[in-house]
Motif scaffolding. Structure first.
Motif, PDB file in Angstrom:
ATOM      1  N   GLY A  63     -59.312 -82.461 -21.814  1.00 19.27           N
ATOM      2  CA  GLY A  63     -58.090 -81.082 -21.023  1.00 19.27           C
ATOM      3  C   GLY A  63     -58.713 -79.833 -20.929  1.00 19.27           C
ATOM      4  N   ARG A  64     -59.677 -80.017 -21.925  1.00 22.79           N
ATOM      5  CA  ARG A  64     -59.810 -78.380 -21.950  1.00 22.79           C
ATOM      6  C   ARG A  64     -58.882 -78.101 -23.362  1.00 22.79           C
ATOM      7  NH1 ARG A  64     -63.331 -77.134 -17.039  1.00 22.79           N
ATOM      8  NH2 ARG A  64     -64.725 -78.062 -16.663  1.00 22.79           N
ATOM      9  N   TYR A  65     -57.918 -78.147 -23.676  1.00 25.76           N
ATOM     10  CA  TYR A  65     -56.812 -77.487 -24.601  1.00 25.76           C
ATOM     11  C   TYR A  65     -57.614 -76.610 -25.647  1.00 25.76           C
ATOM     12  CZ  TYR A  65     -54.606 -81.646 -22.931  1.00 25.76           C
ATOM     13  OH  TYR A  65     -53.844 -82.662 -21.866  1.00 25.76           O
ATOM     14  N   THR A  66     -56.671 -75.418 -25.426  1.00 30.13           N
ATOM     15  CA  THR A  66     -56.874 -73.942 -26.605  1.00 30.13           C
ATOM     16  C   THR A  66     -55.701 -73.730 -27.429  1.00 30.13           C
ATOM     17  OG1 THR A  66     -55.705 -73.015 -24.571  1.00 30.13           O
ATOM     18  CG2 THR A  66     -58.537 -73.004 -23.985  1.00 30.13           C
ATOM     19  N   ARG A  67     -54.555 -74.845 -27.282  1.00 32.63           N
ATOM     20  CA  ARG A  67     -53.631 -74.441 -28.531  1.00 32.63           C
ATOM     21  C   ARG A  67     -52.986 -75.998 -28.903  1.00 32.63           C
ATOM     22  NH1 ARG A  67     -52.994 -69.201 -28.758  1.00 32.63           N
ATOM     23  NH2 ARG A  67     -51.481 -69.322 -30.452  1.00 32.63           N
ATOM     24  N   LEU A  68     -53.318 -75.802 -30.647  1.00 31.67           N
ATOM     25  CA  LEU A  68     -52.887 -77.048 -31.161  1.00 31.67           C
ATOM     26  C   LEU A  68     -51.180 -77.041 -31.523  1.00 31.67           C
ATOM     27  CD1 LEU A  68     -52.989 -79.415 -32.596  1.00 31.67           C
ATOM     28  CD2 LEU A  68     -53.707 -78.169 -34.277  1.00 31.67           C
ATOM     29  N   VAL A  69     -50.159 -76.933 -31.021  1.00 36.49           N
ATOM     30  CA  VAL A  69     -48.632 -76.354 -31.526  1.00 36.49           C
ATOM     31  C   VAL A  69     -48.472 -77.007 -32.388  1.00 36.49           C
ATOM     32  CG1 VAL A  69     -46.682 -76.264 -30.871  1.00 36.49           C
ATOM     33  CG2 VAL A  69     -48.051 -76.018 -30.021  1.00 36.49           C
ATOM     34  N   GLU A  70     -47.427 -77.336 -33.906  1.00 38.85           N
ATOM     35  CA  GLU A  70     -47.448 -78.635 -34.763  1.00 38.85           C
ATOM     36  C   GLU A  70     -45.531 -78.374 -34.347  1.00 38.85           C
ATOM     37  OE1 GLU A  70     -46.631 -79.203 -39.328  1.00 38.85           O
ATOM     38  OE2 GLU A  70     -48.114 -77.772 -38.987  1.00 38.85           O
ATOM     39  N   ILE A  71     -44.231 -78.905 -34.553  1.00 32.45           N
ATOM     40  CA  ILE A  71     -43.509 -78.846 -34.452  1.00 32.45           C
ATOM     41  C   ILE A  71     -42.892 -80.538 -35.276  1.00 32.45           C
ATOM     42  CG2 ILE A  71     -41.186 -79.821 -32.606  1.00 32.45           C
ATOM     43  CD1 ILE A  71     -44.044 -79.261 -30.326  1.00 32.45           C
ATOM     44  N   SER A  72     -41.880 -79.676 -35.870  1.00 30.78           N
ATOM     45  CA  SER A  72     -41.153 -80.534 -36.781  1.00 30.78           C
ATOM     46  C   SER A  72     -40.022 -81.415 -36.248  1.00 30.78           C
ATOM     47  CB  SER A  72     -40.362 -79.263 -37.548  1.00 30.78           C
ATOM     48  OG  SER A  72     -38.996 -80.018 -38.555  1.00 30.78           O
ATOM     49  N   THR A  73     -39.901 -82.232 -36.045  1.00 31.66           N
ATOM     50  CA  THR A  73     -39.163 -83.157 -35.448  1.00 31.66           C
ATOM     51  C   THR A  73     -38.394 -83.905 -37.023  1.00 31.66           C
ATOM     52  OG1 THR A  73     -41.041 -85.529 -36.548  1.00 31.66           O
ATOM     53  CG2 THR A  73     -41.248 -84.428 -34.438  1.00 31.66           C
ATOM     54  N   LYS A  74     -37.685 -83.018 -38.013  1.00 31.37           N
ATOM     55  CA  LYS A  74     -36.996 -83.447 -38.964  1.00 31.37           C
ATOM     56  C   LYS A  74     -35.057 -82.821 -38.777  1.00 31.37           C
ATOM     57  CE  LYS A  74     -40.211 -83.027 -43.129  1.00 31.37           C
ATOM     58  NZ  LYS A  74     -40.299 -82.171 -44.530  1.00 31.37           N
ATOM     59  N   PRO A  75     -34.779 -83.505 -39.083  1.00 33.91           N
ATOM     60  CA  PRO A  75     -33.300 -83.133 -38.823  1.00 33.91           C
ATOM     61  C   PRO A  75     -33.132 -81.551 -39.164  1.00 33.91           C
ATOM     62  CG  PRO A  75     -33.175 -85.596 -40.077  1.00 33.91           C
ATOM     63  CD  PRO A  75     -34.615 -85.234 -39.699  1.00 33.91           C
ATOM     64  N   TYR A  76     -32.382 -81.077 -38.289  1.00 34.87           N
ATOM     65  CA  TYR A  76     -32.014 -79.677 -38.518  1.00 34.87           C
ATOM     66  C   TYR A  76     -30.553 -79.186 -38.395  1.00 34.87           C
ATOM     67  CZ  TYR A  76     -31.605 -74.794 -37.714  1.00 34.87           C
ATOM     68  OH  TYR A  76     -31.046 -73.384 -37.650  1.00 34.87           O
ATOM     69  N   LEU A  77     -29.895 -78.525 -39.406  1.00 31.62           N
ATOM     70  CA  LEU A  77     -28.350 -78.491 -38.609  1.00 31.62           C
ATOM     71  C   LEU A  77     -28.127 -77.054 -38.359  1.00 31.62           C
ATOM     72  CD1 LEU A  77     -25.029 -79.817 -39.534  1.00 31.62           C
ATOM     73  CD2 LEU A  77     -25.622 -78.465 -42.143  1.00 31.62           C
ATOM     74  N   THR A  78     -27.392 -77.196 -37.688  1.00 31.18           N
ATOM     75  CA  THR A  78     -26.883 -75.432 -37.670  1.00 31.18           C
ATOM     76  C   THR A  78     -25.740 -74.939 -36.799  1.00 31.18           C
ATOM     77  OG1 THR A  78     -27.469 -73.766 -35.255  1.00 31.18           O
ATOM     78  CG2 THR A  78     -27.085 -76.332 -34.738  1.00 31.18           C
ATOM     79  N   GLU A  79     -25.100 -73.686 -37.657  1.00 33.47           N
ATOM     80  CA  GLU A  79     -23.805 -73.841 -36.732  1.00 33.47           C
ATOM     81  C   GLU A  79     -23.152 -72.506 -35.968  1.00 33.47           C
ATOM     82  OE1 GLU A  79     -20.401 -73.315 -40.265  1.00 33.47           O
ATOM     83  OE2 GLU A  79     -21.528 -70.528 -39.699  1.00 33.47           O
ATOM     84  N   ILE A  80     -22.674 -73.377 -35.191  1.00 37.55           N
ATOM     85  CA  ILE A  80     -21.923 -72.436 -34.130  1.00 37.55           C
ATOM     86  C   ILE A  80     -20.796 -72.577 -34.470  1.00 37.55           C
ATOM     87  CG2 ILE A  80     -22.005 -72.472 -31.306  1.00 37.55           C
ATOM     88  CD1 ILE A  80     -23.539 -75.444 -32.838  1.00 37.55           C
ATOM     89  N   GLN A  81     -20.270 -70.608 -34.147  1.00 32.45           N
ATOM     90  CA  GLN A  81     -19.066 -70.254 -34.128  1.00 32.45           C
ATOM     91  C   GLN A  81     -18.393 -70.013 -32.213  1.00 32.45           C
ATOM     92  OE1 GLN A  81     -18.764 -66.785 -36.275  1.00 32.45           O
ATOM     93  NE2 GLN A  81     -16.519 -66.785 -36.397  1.00 32.45           N
ATOM     94  N   PHE A  82     -16.635 -70.868 -32.439  1.00 30.28           N
ATOM     95  CA  PHE A  82     -16.440 -70.205 -31.182  1.00 30.28           C
ATOM     96  C   PHE A  82     -15.262 -69.695 -31.120  1.00 30.28           C
ATOM     97  CE2 PHE A  82     -18.862 -74.480 -30.441  1.00 30.28           C
ATOM     98  CZ  PHE A  82     -19.175 -74.251 -28.702  1.00 30.28           C
ATOM     99  N   ASN A  83     -14.697 -68.325 -30.757  1.00 31.94           N
ATOM    100  CA  ASN A  83     -13.313 -67.526 -30.850  1.00 31.94           C
ATOM    101  C   ASN A  83     -12.670 -68.732 -29.290  1.00 31.94           C
ATOM    102  OD1 ASN A  83     -11.814 -65.145 -29.749  1.00 31.94           O
ATOM    103  ND2 ASN A  83     -11.960 -65.188 -31.792  1.00 31.94           N
ATOM    104  N   ALA A  84     -12.122 -69.223 -29.327  1.00 31.76           N
ATOM    105  CA  ALA A  84     -10.692 -69.824 -28.616  1.00 31.76           C
ATOM    106  C   ALA A  84      -9.416 -69.739 -29.381  1.00 31.76           C
ATOM    107  CB  ALA A  84     -11.171 -71.134 -28.918  1.00 31.76           C
TER     108      ALA A  84
END
Length: 294
Positions: A57-78
């Motif tokens: 594959g001749r890969y040139t980059r190594l990436v680490e990604i979190s697979t833990k649950p992540y809590l995010t908050e979204i705000q709406f104006n309705a």
């Protein structure tokens, strides 16, 4: 990168492939490791990964990604039922990467915009059914609707599930509700004061006139007694109004409407043709000296 990416994209660094590449240590709880920027497809490192795959594959980059649950908050104006006002809606969602390769390819995604687009139609349809003066049950209806979302999005590589929804009137709506509540309180106070004043004056006047009819009291004494009672009751009403002003519950202008219902309320006389006992005092009287407006 946005906040979401900063939390889930833990590491993105150069990787030396070489002729005999070493397999990166991938045994870390809550993380997935991906080799990328090669001549083959991106490769997630697992126990089945071989040095030969990496070399080819001749890969040139190594990436680490979190697979833990992540809590995010979204705000709406309705918009609310009253279209001039709106609700502030807060949605908390648990996000988790389930396909690290797809997620990395979409690493520049704006997650807030993603969820706004995903939830906004349902949120706005529900809030338009509720008044800012009576929105009990809004949180429940929003939670029931949005909690049905529990999906794996194959286009982004993560799953999401709504954990909590909270809705409240916006700033302008809260100010309107506060004014409306104060007006209702003032109207209730005026109504109660007027009803009480009418009842007290009528009952007392009738009792005094009964004494006149029974010969226990002269007509002149009855007039004086009723007037003294009215003066005493008015003084008490003024004292009560002053207490309300001191506590900040009434302004001086509002206190005038609280006191005036007690002035001159009586019953029609039942003896003779005199009009002195039951006549109504004029609304604009000497009591106005207490409520001069600058």
């Amino acid at each position: 990168m946005n906040e979401f990416q900063n939390k889930l994209l833990l590491k993105d660094e150069p990787y030396q492939c070489g002729l005999f590449p070493q397999i990166p240590n991938f045994r870390k709880d809550g993380s997935a490791f991906v080799l990328t920027d090669g001549c083959n497809d991106d490769l997630r490192i697992t126990e089945r990964t071989t040095s030969r795959e990496i070399r080819q594959g001749r890969y040139t980059r190594l990436v680490e990604i979190s697979t833990k649950p992540y809590l995010t908050e979204i705000q709406f104006n309705a918009t609310a039922q009253e279209q001039a006002y709106s609700f502030d809606v807060y949605v908390k969602a648990v996000v988790q990467v389930v396909d690290p390769i797809t997620f990395y390819r979409n690493r520049n995604i704006d997650v807030d915009a993603y969820f706004n687009k995903l939830f906004s139609i349902d949120v706005k349809q529900i809030t338009r059914q509720y008044s800012i003066l009576n929105y009990g049950g809004l949180d429940r209806d929003l939670t029931q609707k949005l909690s049905a979302y529990n999906n794996v999005d194959s286009d982004t590589g993560f799953s999401y599930q709504v954990s909590m929804v909270d809705a409240e009137p916006g700033a302008e709506a809260r100010e309107y509700v506060s004014r409306a509540s104060k007006q209702q309180l003032e109207a209730s106070l005026r109504s109660q004061a007027k009803a009480l004043a009418t009842a007290l004056t009528s009952d007392y006047a009738e009792a005094v006139l009964m004494e006149v009819a029974e010969g226990k009291l002269s007509y002149e004494a009855a007039i004086l007694k009723i007037e003294q009672h009215k003066d005493s009751r008015f003084d008490k009403t003024v004292d009560d109004a002053v207490k309300l002003i001191d506590k900040g519950l009434l302004s001086e202008a509002q206190a005038k409407h609280f006191v005036l219902p007690g002035i001159g309320v009586g019953v029609e006389p039942r003896l003779g043709s005199g009009a002195g006992i039951g006549s109504t005092a004029p609304e604009n009287s000497a009591f106005d000296q207490f409520y001069e407006e600058g």
